[in-house]
Design a protein around this motif. Sequence first.
Motif, mmCIF file in Angstrom:
data_model
loop_
_atom_site.group_PDB
_atom_site.id
_atom_site.type_symbol
_atom_site.label_atom_id
_atom_site.label_comp_id
_atom_site.label_asym_id
_atom_site.label_seq_id
_atom_site.Cartn_x
_atom_site.Cartn_y
_atom_site.Cartn_z
ATOM 1 N N LYS A 1 4.281 13.830 2.443
ATOM 2 C CA LYS A 1 4.970 12.632 2.901
ATOM 3 C C LYS A 1 4.476 11.440 2.081
ATOM 4 O O LYS A 1 3.292 11.322 1.791
ATOM 5 C CB LYS A 1 4.676 12.426 4.389
ATOM 6 C CG LYS A 1 5.343 11.246 5.016
ATOM 7 C CD LYS A 1 5.011 11.223 6.499
ATOM 8 C CE LYS A 1 5.538 9.992 7.166
ATOM 9 N NZ LYS A 1 5.209 9.987 8.597
ATOM 10 N N VAL A 2 5.400 10.551 1.735
ATOM 11 C CA VAL A 2 5.069 9.342 0.976
ATOM 12 C C VAL A 2 5.476 8.142 1.831
ATOM 13 O O VAL A 2 6.628 8.045 2.269
ATOM 14 C CB VAL A 2 5.810 9.309 -0.374
ATOM 15 C CG1 VAL A 2 5.464 8.046 -1.157
ATOM 16 C CG2 VAL A 2 5.509 10.553 -1.197
ATOM 17 N N THR A 3 4.510 7.253 2.092
ATOM 18 C CA THR A 3 4.806 6.055 2.873
ATOM 19 C C THR A 3 4.376 4.810 2.114
ATOM 20 O O THR A 3 3.540 4.872 1.210
ATOM 21 C CB THR A 3 4.103 6.077 4.247
ATOM 22 O OG1 THR A 3 2.694 6.169 4.051
ATOM 23 C CG2 THR A 3 4.588 7.237 5.102
ATOM 24 N N MET A 4 4.968 3.693 2.509
ATOM 25 C CA MET A 4 4.633 2.414 1.890
ATOM 26 C C MET A 4 4.496 1.378 2.989
ATOM 27 O O MET A 4 5.292 1.345 3.939
ATOM 28 C CB MET A 4 5.728 1.998 0.917
ATOM 29 C CG MET A 4 5.462 0.667 0.243
ATOM 30 S SD MET A 4 6.677 0.264 -1.040
ATOM 31 C CE MET A 4 8.150 0.038 -0.079
ATOM 32 N N TRP B 1 -4.334 8.614 -2.222
ATOM 33 C CA TRP B 1 -4.075 10.041 -2.056
ATOM 34 C C TRP B 1 -4.936 10.573 -0.921
ATOM 35 O O TRP B 1 -6.155 10.483 -0.984
ATOM 36 C CB TRP B 1 -4.402 10.782 -3.352
ATOM 37 C CG TRP B 1 -3.487 10.441 -4.475
ATOM 38 C CD1 TRP B 1 -3.645 9.417 -5.358
ATOM 39 C CD2 TRP B 1 -2.287 11.103 -4.840
ATOM 40 N NE1 TRP B 1 -2.606 9.412 -6.258
ATOM 41 C CE2 TRP B 1 -1.759 10.443 -5.967
ATOM 42 C CE3 TRP B 1 -1.601 12.200 -4.322
ATOM 43 C CZ2 TRP B 1 -0.569 10.839 -6.570
ATOM 44 C CZ3 TRP B 1 -0.423 12.598 -4.940
ATOM 45 C CH2 TRP B 1 0.084 11.927 -6.054
ATOM 46 N N GLU B 2 -4.306 11.134 0.093
ATOM 47 C CA GLU B 2 -5.031 11.730 1.208
ATOM 48 C C GLU B 2 -4.886 13.252 1.128
ATOM 49 O O GLU B 2 -3.796 13.753 0.874
ATOM 50 C CB GLU B 2 -4.479 11.225 2.538
ATOM 51 C CG GLU B 2 -4.668 9.737 2.729
ATOM 52 C CD GLU B 2 -4.122 9.239 4.053
ATOM 53 O OE1 GLU B 2 -3.354 9.965 4.718
ATOM 54 O OE2 GLU B 2 -4.461 8.093 4.405
ATOM 55 N N GLY B 3 -5.982 13.966 1.325
ATOM 56 C CA GLY B 3 -5.913 15.425 1.302
ATOM 57 C C GLY B 3 -5.839 16.004 -0.094
ATOM 58 O O GLY B 3 -5.320 17.096 -0.286
ATOM 59 N N GLU C 1 0.854 -1.180 0.000
ATOM 60 C CA GLU C 1 0.000 0.000 0.000
ATOM 61 C C GLU C 1 0.891 1.231 0.000
ATOM 62 O O GLU C 1 1.799 1.341 0.827
ATOM 63 C CB GLU C 1 -0.897 0.006 1.238
ATOM 64 C CG GLU C 1 -1.784 1.225 1.307
ATOM 65 C CD GLU C 1 -2.664 1.249 2.549
ATOM 66 O OE1 GLU C 1 -2.220 0.773 3.613
ATOM 67 O OE2 GLU C 1 -3.779 1.744 2.439
ATOM 68 N N ILE C 2 0.656 2.126 -0.933
ATOM 69 C CA ILE C 2 1.409 3.373 -1.034
ATOM 70 C C ILE C 2 0.450 4.510 -0.699
ATOM 71 O O ILE C 2 -0.638 4.589 -1.261
ATOM 72 C CB ILE C 2 1.983 3.553 -2.449
ATOM 73 C CG1 ILE C 2 2.900 2.385 -2.790
ATOM 74 C CG2 ILE C 2 2.705 4.892 -2.569
ATOM 75 C CD1 ILE C 2 3.168 2.219 -4.253
#
Length: 74
Positions: free
Chosen positions: A19-22, A62-64, A6-7
């Motif tokens: 911020k980018v998380t995985m 994509w959040e926000g 999940e990205i």
Amino acid sequence: MPDQTEIVIHPVSPQGGRKVTMHALGVDTDLGRAHSPADVSELLRRTGLEDVDLAVGGPVRWEGGGPEVWTADI
């Protein structure tokens, strides 16, 4: 059930960028901060994920706001 990668592209921070998380194989990883879709693609490329579809509805959450949102509404 196998663990899926999940990205997540988080909302724009007050300091700028997103911020980018995985999440993969039970581990959460902070990939860095992106300031454009090209930055997101580069962060993903560095993890070995090439040609990831960044469109809304693709494998990226994509959040926000979607890939067009890169400034915070203050």
